[in-house]
Design a protein around this motif. Sequence first.
Motif, PDB file in Angstrom:
ATOM      1  N   LYS A 184      37.087  52.065 -31.836  1.00  0.00           N
ATOM      2  CA  LYS A 184      37.263  51.605 -32.654  1.00  0.00           C
ATOM      3  C   LYS A 184      37.824  50.440 -33.332  1.00  0.00           C
ATOM      4  O   LYS A 184      37.513  49.577 -34.641  1.00  0.00           O
ATOM      5  N   ASP A 185      39.091  49.735 -32.488  1.00  0.00           N
ATOM      6  CA  ASP A 185      39.125  48.128 -32.717  1.00  0.00           C
ATOM      7  C   ASP A 185      38.444  47.008 -31.999  1.00  0.00           C
ATOM      8  O   ASP A 185      38.647  45.815 -31.769  1.00  0.00           O
ATOM      9  N   LEU A 186      37.421  47.536 -31.350  1.00  0.00           N
ATOM     10  CA  LEU A 186      36.584  46.369 -30.498  1.00  0.00           C
ATOM     11  C   LEU A 186      36.374  45.133 -30.992  1.00  0.00           C
ATOM     12  O   LEU A 186      36.474  43.696 -31.226  1.00  0.00           O
ATOM     13  N   VAL A 187      35.319  45.570 -31.731  1.00  0.00           N
ATOM     14  CA  VAL A 187      34.755  44.654 -32.976  1.00  0.00           C
ATOM     15  C   VAL A 187      36.248  43.352 -33.934  1.00  0.00           C
ATOM     16  O   VAL A 187      35.757  42.087 -33.423  1.00  0.00           O
ATOM     17  N   LYS A 188      36.883  44.177 -34.358  1.00  0.00           N
ATOM     18  CA  LYS A 188      38.165  42.965 -35.245  1.00  0.00           C
ATOM     19  C   LYS A 188      38.844  42.604 -33.734  1.00  0.00           C
ATOM     20  O   LYS A 188      38.879  41.537 -34.267  1.00  0.00           O
ATOM     21  N   THR A 189      39.249  43.239 -32.580  1.00  0.00           N
ATOM     22  CA  THR A 189      39.943  42.729 -31.700  1.00  0.00           C
ATOM     23  C   THR A 189      38.995  40.955 -31.484  1.00  0.00           C
ATOM     24  O   THR A 189      40.032  40.109 -30.622  1.00  0.00           O
ATOM     25  N   GLY A 190      37.697  40.902 -31.047  1.00  0.00           N
ATOM     26  CA  GLY A 190      36.307  40.272 -30.656  1.00  0.00           C
ATOM     27  C   GLY A 190      36.583  38.877 -31.874  1.00  0.00           C
ATOM     28  O   GLY A 190      37.287  37.923 -31.250  1.00  0.00           O
ATOM     29  N   GLU A 191      36.744  39.608 -33.419  1.00  0.00           N
ATOM     30  CA  GLU A 191      36.608  38.606 -34.361  1.00  0.00           C
ATOM     31  C   GLU A 191      37.969  37.730 -34.324  1.00  0.00           C
ATOM     32  O   GLU A 191      38.270  36.749 -34.506  1.00  0.00           O
ATOM     33  N   ASP A 192      38.717  38.351 -34.448  1.00  0.00           N
ATOM     34  CA  ASP A 192      40.298  38.074 -33.680  1.00  0.00           C
ATOM     35  C   ASP A 192      40.656  36.981 -33.080  1.00  0.00           C
ATOM     36  O   ASP A 192      40.898  35.542 -33.182  1.00  0.00           O
ATOM     37  N   ILE A 193      39.512  37.271 -31.740  1.00  0.00           N
ATOM     38  CA  ILE A 193      40.176  36.503 -30.739  1.00  0.00           C
ATOM     39  C   ILE A 193      39.571  35.093 -31.117  1.00  0.00           C
ATOM     40  O   ILE A 193      39.368  34.024 -30.980  1.00  0.00           O
ATOM     41  N   GLU A 194      38.227  35.190 -31.113  1.00  0.00           N
ATOM     42  CA  GLU A 194      37.284  34.660 -31.841  1.00  0.00           C
ATOM     43  C   GLU A 194      37.776  32.925 -32.696  1.00  0.00           C
ATOM     44  O   GLU A 194      37.969  32.363 -32.829  1.00  0.00           O
TER      45      GLU A 194
END
Lengths: 90, 453
Positions: free
Chosen positions: B54-64
Amino acid sequence: MERAIITVIGKDMRGIIAKVSTLLYENEINILDISQTLMQDMFTMIMLCDISEKKTSFSQLVDTLDRLGKDLGLSIRIQHEDIFNSMHRI
Amino acid sequence: MITPGEIIETIKMISEEHLDIRTITMGISLLDCISDSPDKTCEKIYDKITTCAKDLVKTGEDIECEYGIPIINKRISVTPISIIAKSCIDVDDYVKIAKALDRAAAQTGVNFIGGFSSLVHKGYTKGDQRLIESIPYALSETNCVCSSVNVASTKAGINMDAVLQMGHVIKKTAELTADKGGFGCAKLVVFANAVEDNPFMAGAFHGVGEGECVINVGVSGPGVVKSALEATKGMPFDIVADTIKKTAFKITRMGQLVAQEASKRLGVPFGIVDLSLAPTPAIGDSVAHILEEMGLEKCGTHGTTAALALLNDAVKKGGIMASSHVGGLSGAFIPVSEDAGMIDAVKCGSLSLEKLEAMTCVCSVGLDMIAVPGDTPAETIAAIIADEAAIGVVNFKTTAVRIIPAPGMAVGDMIEFGGLLGTAPVMDVNRFSSFDFVTRGGRIPAPMQSLKN
């Protein structure tokens, strides 16, 4: 301490440091070190900052600096220090 | 402190040389979703995926955002569905499972979900048979689902029944997605020696030897290597290899950082970094152009295999120390449609299917994103798969075939897939028949592991 690196690249003009540092002051970001140089005819300023007390989120900071960069015709980035450490230091 | 020169080097790699993290792939075990009815299995699969990721995409975007490094794809790989969907009794049931995967992918916002897969290198179970039959329908009726079938391994040999069946499955998939140039085939990979922790699509699945949930990261950066080699013009290969190693080290360190950070933020163990040079259709992001930078007039000419061997080896040597765990496919990818230099080389007649096959002996994966005429017989496609599997099996490496027999298209036509999948020039195949060879069936025995000449 959470540290980030801000880079400003573009054509030299008056007030770059003043404008960037005012924006950082408003966001409660402390500048730890500044270096400025001309690289391949481009003005390059690098700031090491302490962002542990920053008022806004990191993504808002990215957007604000990006907007200022566009206004001045420069490229302004903020990136977490770790990306440079991990690439260039073992 | 880091010097200004180093800071600018990193920024230049990202902004001018297309350095990016190609994918953060979350591997999720679905073993606890096995149930006694297809509907219940679908429900459990959907719930498990949407909870874990559920948090995969959001976490990816934050790191980006925080590191200023583009992360192009966020993906999910799951346990091979043939193992999970044991309650499915017909093709429709399997399609239902594929649709559940697709819904879960849409809900989590990932770009692709891989694992509609089957491992049949030695033999089929009834479930494997039906899953493979359902692949064309599953791929034509879903958006994000990717499928792979392992038909051979060094320890088991080549399952020629599966090879022939895959020839027909690929043809059928192309027919069912004819309106999109046979796009379904771009989501289907036939493997030999498939790996369990590959983060790259379309061949990613979460192996049964893996844990509950894991984060794997695939790096990229052909443009950075090409740019570094520009400074070595005319110098001996020792310097070329060293330059590639140093560059691969830096690229991989970035992958390691992102993988560790994603793993920490998601509370999911870090699996591996896949040290791959994965091209994109963008100008300046081509593996073919690296080979040409080494002194080849055009990729595909004599010397290409040697150049690629050097590149592939140096990437691994440079990257291995930069990451705590290296895995996946790790090496240089040579997908034709996704690489501007490969496309040019095919168009001008320098690069043929036969040369690509030779190149796959020394690099990661195999015949990737290759379009062939729509009237290519299923048996010829099966024979291409058999050749590629033989290379993998004998050389103890992963090989794969992702081939698109584009309906209604002839040699020289171009198929536009769009996005990272790019544009495929339709390539010629050998017109002599392999029918009697591939229809024999049975297994090609596992090869000797000694007396290696």
